[in-house]
Scaffold this active site. Structure first.
Site, short mmCIF file in Angstrom:
data_model
loop_
_atom_site.label_atom_id
_atom_site.label_comp_id
_atom_site.label_asym_id
_atom_site.label_seq_id
_atom_site.Cartn_x
_atom_site.Cartn_y
_atom_site.Cartn_z
N ARG A 195 -13.85 59.40 24.38
CA ARG A 195 -14.89 60.41 24.54
C ARG A 195 -15.35 60.86 23.17
NH1 ARG A 195 -12.28 63.91 29.54
NH2 ARG A 195 -12.10 62.11 30.93
N ASP A 208 -3.99 58.57 35.21
CA ASP A 208 -5.08 58.82 36.14
C ASP A 208 -4.77 58.18 37.48
OD1 ASP A 208 -7.50 59.84 36.72
OD2 ASP A 208 -8.66 58.45 35.49
N GLN A 221 -5.16 58.63 29.98
CA GLN A 221 -4.98 59.51 31.13
C GLN A 221 -3.98 58.89 32.08
OE1 GLN A 221 -9.13 59.66 32.48
NE2 GLN A 221 -8.91 61.88 32.47
N HIS A 257 -6.62 57.78 41.59
CA HIS A 257 -7.69 58.10 42.54
C HIS A 257 -7.19 57.81 43.93
CE1 HIS A 257 -9.76 57.75 38.68
NE2 HIS A 257 -10.44 58.77 39.16
N LYS A 314 -11.49 72.09 42.81
CA LYS A 314 -10.30 71.51 42.18
C LYS A 314 -9.20 72.53 42.01
CE LYS A 314 -11.78 72.59 37.50
NZ LYS A 314 -11.78 72.25 36.11
N HIS A 354 -9.56 62.80 42.49
CA HIS A 354 -9.08 62.38 41.16
C HIS A 354 -7.87 63.25 40.86
CE1 HIS A 354 -13.34 61.20 39.90
NE2 HIS A 354 -13.58 62.08 40.83
N CYS A 396 -12.51 56.40 36.76
CA CYS A 396 -12.88 56.47 38.18
C CYS A 396 -13.74 55.29 38.66
CB CYS A 396 -13.58 57.77 38.51
SG CYS A 396 -13.38 59.08 37.32
ZN LIG Z 1 -11.45 60.16 38.10
#
Ligand SMILES: [Zn+2]
Ligand SMILES: [Zn+2]
Length: 684
Positions: free
Chosen positions: A404, A424, A422, A426, A510, A556, A375
């Site tokens: 992580r 991912d 991910q 945004h 979410k 996200h 992010c």
């Molecule tokens: Zn994010």
């Protein structure tokens, strides 16, 4: 003298006026004795709590071996819904639901009751045993015991046989209460150190504490239980494990006996059949057999090595994902794997997320950290140039590697790792654009699930708890708007969902989408998450139609979730037999003898030119051995050819799961295979 009357509200809207002291069982009997016979327990809900309006589908959490202890002992929150015994006298107006065997919570009541039966059996066989506790878990139940001479696997059948006797005795589960301090004294005198610990931890001096008795066995417990031991219909002890009391190796060693229980023998058998099927589909096993991936001791746990065949599948997944992103007006970006700690301070990760990050590395100019999320990087790209309302929505997508920290020993194949990718994205947009963006995210998530062969999914909406204002970032207005948009988007899509109040992250509500695999297991993958926190922390802006500066809304979203995890789920869902478009080797070529090797090269070239992935087995082995090897690799098509086929420019086709399909002109086979790949069909 008049008896006090209370109002009992039933789920169908009926209200029964009954004397105080009436039990749920009596109410069940007054409705129908047949209903009373299948009732397991009752759920009481205070009248003050509004009824949920949306679907109440049952969603399992991940297997949980350690249920909240307090649930078993501490007095419950009187304002919360609670489960009670069928013979518990009702004393005030309430909403009442009768739990039958079909209710998922009924299974927990059954399993916890089975744990009492287990403890009863152990004490009858080994009277000197000291008792720990015996909660229900998602997979069954366990009970912790302390016995000087540790139990052995040979003891388990004895225990199971004794449990069968206790079930046949059909002893009633009776709730009793006793003064806490007297009970504590008794436990201490009898050397019941674990029971004494639980009483100390979960009750306070002066309390009356709750016990459950069946026959001669009594346990400190708040319940609820089945009406009697005879209602435990099908039970199996599964295994035995050692553990130190309170996890401390200076403490005595306990034996944890595990078991599972169901309302019928049929359900119990189905459970073990499912476990067996799941074991055969274990992605770690298949990953090795099919040479898809590995985890290397020398490199460290939780780090995935994608072997050529696994890498090929990943490439197909990623190509599909990137192409879909572009088609849906996302912009692709790439960002670094590390950044200065300053960035993580600005984003706040250095505070609330630090324990999940790899420790910092010191370079000559600053401290750096591996990224646990993408992010802040996408935010930096957004911030790099001024934005106007005309630029929005901005959608940045990346297949971003993140790292992580997971404790060593907690990793699990592709499902729980330290490094993963991910898918991912945004989305930065104006408040007015939120709803359409969320609908588009859900459409995209549905496309992922359907394309990769999943038919069913479940949706959860996590919302905030407005009474706990201090714990949430963002204005009331933002929360109302975002939660409302998520709801409206789900309703526009006609998707049933379950609301989970108070489960939102502190920075926004979410939607979680959980897919259901071929064995009926739920997997949490896609998430669409609002964020009121980061746009504020990074002071994001756009110039609105009014010429003023405004803060954009940020979403996200990840659809595979993690490429590694999604791959693990795919392997188990298909048991390694991937659909043609995903299979790393789509066609295996088996020339019957050495003199057909030349022809094999020709076919190989032709298939490759047609865009198919092909492998020739030109070893000097028997034809049947080569066919078997391709079949073991779960190759979708095996083409066999000798003189006859060569002359006719044909191939003999063996289809996975269907066997020998006979001979077919090569051109027809190619056309068929191309069509299946193009349509991403799960059929062959
Ligand atoms: Zn994010
Ligand atoms: Zn109990």
């Amino acid at each position: 003298m008049s008896t006090q009357m209370i109002a009992v509200h039933l789920p169908d809207g009926a209200i029964r006026e009954v004397p105080a002291g009436t039990t749920p069982l009596e109410i069940a009997n007054s409705i129908s004795p047949r209903l009373a016979a299948v009732c397991v327990a009752a759920r009481l809900k205070p009248l003050a709590i509004p009824q949920p309006l949306e679907c109440d589908c049952c969603c399992q959490k991940e297997a949980d071996d350690q249920p909240a202890e307090a649930e078993m002992y501490a007095a419950g929150d009187a304002a919360a819904p609670r489960l009670v015994d069928l013979n518990m006298p009702l004393t005030a107006d309430t909403r009442l639901e009768l739990l039958t065997e079909k209710d998922p919570e009924a299974l927990k009541v059954l399993r916890h009751s089975a744990a009492h039966v287990l403890a009863t059996a152990v004490l009858e066989l080994f009277p000197e045993t000291k008792l720990g506790h015996g909660p229900a878990t998602d997979a069954g139940f366990f009970y912790d015991f302390h016995h000087e001479k540790p139990f052995t696997p040979e003891d388990l059948p004895l225990i199971e046989a004794k449990m069968a006797e206790i079930i046949a005795r059909d002893e009633k589960f009776v709730q009793e209460s006793a003064p806490r301090d007297k009970s504590l004294e008794g436990f201490e005198r009898d050397g019941e150190f674990m029971k004494a610990y639980f009483v100390n931890k979960f009750t306070v001096p002066g309390d009356e504490i709750s016990f459950y008795r069946n026959g001669n066995f009594t346990d400190f417990c708040r319940g609820p239980h089945l009406p009697s031991t005879g209602r435990v219909k099908a039970v199996k002890i599964t295994n035995l494990a050692g553990a130190y009391w309170l996890g401390d190796e200076k403490n005595p060693q306990l034996q944890r006996v595990y078991g599972t229980a169901f309302f019928s023998k049929k359900d119990l058998d189905a459970h073990f059949a499912r476990l067996e099927e799941a074991a055969k589909r274990d992605h770690r096993l298949l990953g090795k057999q099919l040479d898809l991936f590995s985890i290397q001791e020398l490199a460290g746990p939780g780090l995935i090595f994608w072997h050529p065949k696994g890498a090929l599948i990943r490439k197909v997944m990623e190509d599909w994902m990137r192409a879909e992103c572009l088609r849906r007006d996302y912009q692709l970006v790439y960002t670094p794997h590390v950044a200065r700690v300053n960035l993580w301070q600005t984003s706040g990760h250095e505070g609330f997320y630090a324990q999940n990050m790899f420790t910092p590395m010191e370079l000559d100019d600053a401290l750096y950290r591996m990224k646990p999320m993408n992010c802040p990087f996408h935010i930096l790209i957004y911030k790099n140039s001024p934005k106007s309302y005309r630029d929005l929505p901005v959608r940045y997508a990346e297949l971003g590697n993140v790292y992580r920290y997971e404790r060593s020993g907690t990793m699990h194949g592709l499902l729980r790792v330290r490094g993963f990718t991910q898918d991912d994205a945004h989305i930065f947009c104006t408040p007015a654009q939120i709803e359409n963006e969320v609908v588009a995210c859900i459409d995209f998530a549905e496309a992922v699930l359907h394309t990769f062969g999943f038919k069913e999914f479940k949706v959860e909406l996590s919302t905030w708890d407005p009474s706990d204002r201090a714990h949430y970032a963002g204005s009331d207005e933002n929360w109302e708007l975002a939660t409302g948009s998520l709801r409206k988007a789900l309703e526009r899509k006609g998707i049933a969902y379950k609301t989970i109040p108070g489960e939102a992250a502190f920075y926004g509500p979410k939607i979680d989408i959980k897919l259901v695999d071929v064995l009926g297991r739920l997997w949490q993958l896609s998430t669409v998450q609002f964020d009121f926190n980061l746009p504020a922390r990074f002071e994001l802006e756009y110039v609105g139609e009014d010429g003023e500066r405004h803060q954009p809304v940020m979403v996200h979203r990840a659809l595979f979730g993690s490429v590694e995890r999604f791959f693990g789920v795919l392997i188990e869902h298909y048991a390694g037999a991937f659909p043609l478009w995903l299979a790393p080797v789509q066609v295996g070529l088996v020339p019957i003898s050495e003199r057909h090797h030349e022809h094999a090269k020709k076919i190989e070239a032709e298939l490759k030119a047609a865009g198919l992935r092909v492998e020739v087995d030109d070893r000097n082995e028997k034809m049947n051995g080569k066919i078997r090897d391709f079949a073991n690799q779960k190759t979708p098509y095996i083409l066999v050819f000798g003189d006859k086929e060569q002359e006719a420019n044909a191939v003999s086709v063996r289809t996975r799961g269907k066997g020998d399909q006979g001979s077919m002109p090569l051109a027809s086979f190619i056309a068929k295979a191309q069509a299946l790949v193009k349509s991403q069909s799960t059929e062959l």
